[in-house]
Scaffold this active site. Structure first.
Site, PDB file in Angstrom:
ATOM      1  N   GLU A  88       0.846  -1.201   0.000  1.00 48.14           N
ATOM      2  CA  GLU A  88       0.000   0.000   0.000  1.00 48.14           C
ATOM      3  C   GLU A  88       0.879   1.247   0.000  1.00 48.14           C
ATOM      4  OE1 GLU A  88      -3.254   1.948   3.137  1.00 48.14           O
ATOM      5  OE2 GLU A  88      -1.812   0.416   3.786  1.00 48.14           O
ATOM      6  N   LEU A  90       1.608   4.932   1.103  1.00 48.81           N
ATOM      7  CA  LEU A  90       1.208   5.876   2.145  1.00 48.81           C
ATOM      8  C   LEU A  90       1.925   7.201   1.933  1.00 48.81           C
ATOM      9  CD1 LEU A  90       1.384   3.573   5.331  1.00 48.81           C
ATOM     10  CD2 LEU A  90      -0.626   4.113   3.932  1.00 48.81           C
ATOM     11  N   ASP A 212      14.095  -3.219  13.420  1.00 51.70           N
ATOM     12  CA  ASP A 212      15.066  -2.265  12.857  1.00 51.70           C
ATOM     13  C   ASP A 212      14.474  -0.855  12.911  1.00 51.70           C
ATOM     14  OD1 ASP A 212      17.365  -1.317  11.614  1.00 51.70           O
ATOM     15  OD2 ASP A 212      16.695  -1.820   9.583  1.00 51.70           O
TER      16      ASP A 212
END
Length: 306
Positions: A88, A90, A212
């Site tokens: 997706e 963003l 991370d």
């Protein structure tokens, strides 16, 4: 690329659009796919398939907790030696006003599996009710911190997992790449002192981690914060905070909000040194000897712990 995306995503209309980027490991670009904006990361380096498969699994696992926003994974695939990850798209900007909310969301992510355990205990004795929680450390597939695959084999013992499948694994790569005498000399003393950072009464419930979470892997949308590029596994919640203090770190509001839900426990600072050691060693293996000094310094501090 348009033809490949049509084939892999089963769509009819693909157009490139604004949103291309290039990171230290992979490159990527944005596409309109049947009218919806999708971000596609790609990498042709050896092992990139393992890396992007692990990132897909990480995004899926985190998103299913409904605790913190991530780009929803769409598909990971490979073609002619190049690995691709479609997610997706963003519209992100630098983390600022939502830093405190991200701290709360990350604490809720870290508490999610513990809450599942509590629910499972309540469900005992109820026929047909079963709550799934993870009672081990590791992950069901390899994930990469950078391009290096992590050893995620399941283990019941966090201290052993940390020592052997995180720190020792990185030191083995240092030995292979640099044959550093000082690192080799310090390791037995470091290994001896790792258990001292974990009191016997100290319970560590496996927490789903980003793995991370430095400042470059967090951002905010128009109405909420988000995280991306995860290297997920189940580990100690404090592990995710170590790199959050490195490389510029996060705003103070992030840590304040986080610790309101998960307070610091005795020995926190010493454990942060262990977790930061992993990241400095990982950077040494990725980017070279510029990270040697920080790695050796932390090993010396840990070796001197009483």
């Amino acid at each position: 690329m348009e033809h490949l995306l049509k084939e892999q995503l089963g769509c009819t209309d693909v157009k490139p659009c604004e949103g291309a980027s290039s990171g230290g490991i992979s490159s990527g670009g944005a596409f309109l796919v049947d009218g919806k904006k999708v971000f596609v990361k790609q990498n042709s380096k050896p092992g990139s398939g393992v890396m992007l498969k692990g990132e897909f699994a990480s995004l899926l696992e985190i998103s299913e907790t409904n605790t913190v926003r991530t780009p929803k994974p769409i598909k990971m695939f490979e073609d002619h030696g190049t690995a691709y990850l479609a997610v997706e798209f963003l519209e992100m900007s630098q983390l600022n006003k939502y830093a405190g909310e991200l701290g709360r969301n990350m604490a809720n992510l870290h508490l999610h599996n513990k809450n599942l355990r509590t629910q499972a205990q309540k469900d005992e004795g109820f026929v047909g009710r079963r709550t799934e929680f993870v009672d081990k450390f590791g992950f069901h597939t390899a994930t990469c911190c950078g391009i290096i695959p992590m050893k995620n084999d399941w283990n019941q013992n966090w201290v052993e997992f940390l020592a052997q499948r995180r720190i020792k694994y990185q030191l083995d790569l240092v030995e292979q790449n640099y044959s550093d005498v000082k690192a080799r000399e310090l390791w037995p003393k470091v290994l001896q002192n790792i258990p001292k950072c974990f009191p016997k009464e100290f319970e560590i419930v496996p927490a789903l981690l980003h793995g991370d979470l430095w400042g470059g892997n967090a951002a905010e949308l128009s109405n909420e914060p988000c995280i991306f590029d995860p290297s997920a596994f189940y580990g100690h919640s404090e592990y995710d905070l170590a790199i959050s203090h490195m490389f510029g770190g996060f705003p103070p509001a992030y840590f304040k909000a986080y610790h309101e839900l998960i307070p610091k426990q005795p020995g926190f600072d010493n454990r942060q040194k262990l977790y930061q050691l992993f990241h400095y060693l990982n950077h040494w293996n990725h980017f070279g000897g510029g990270y040697r000094s920080s790695s050796i310094s932390l090993m010396q501090q840990i070796a001197k712990m009483n």
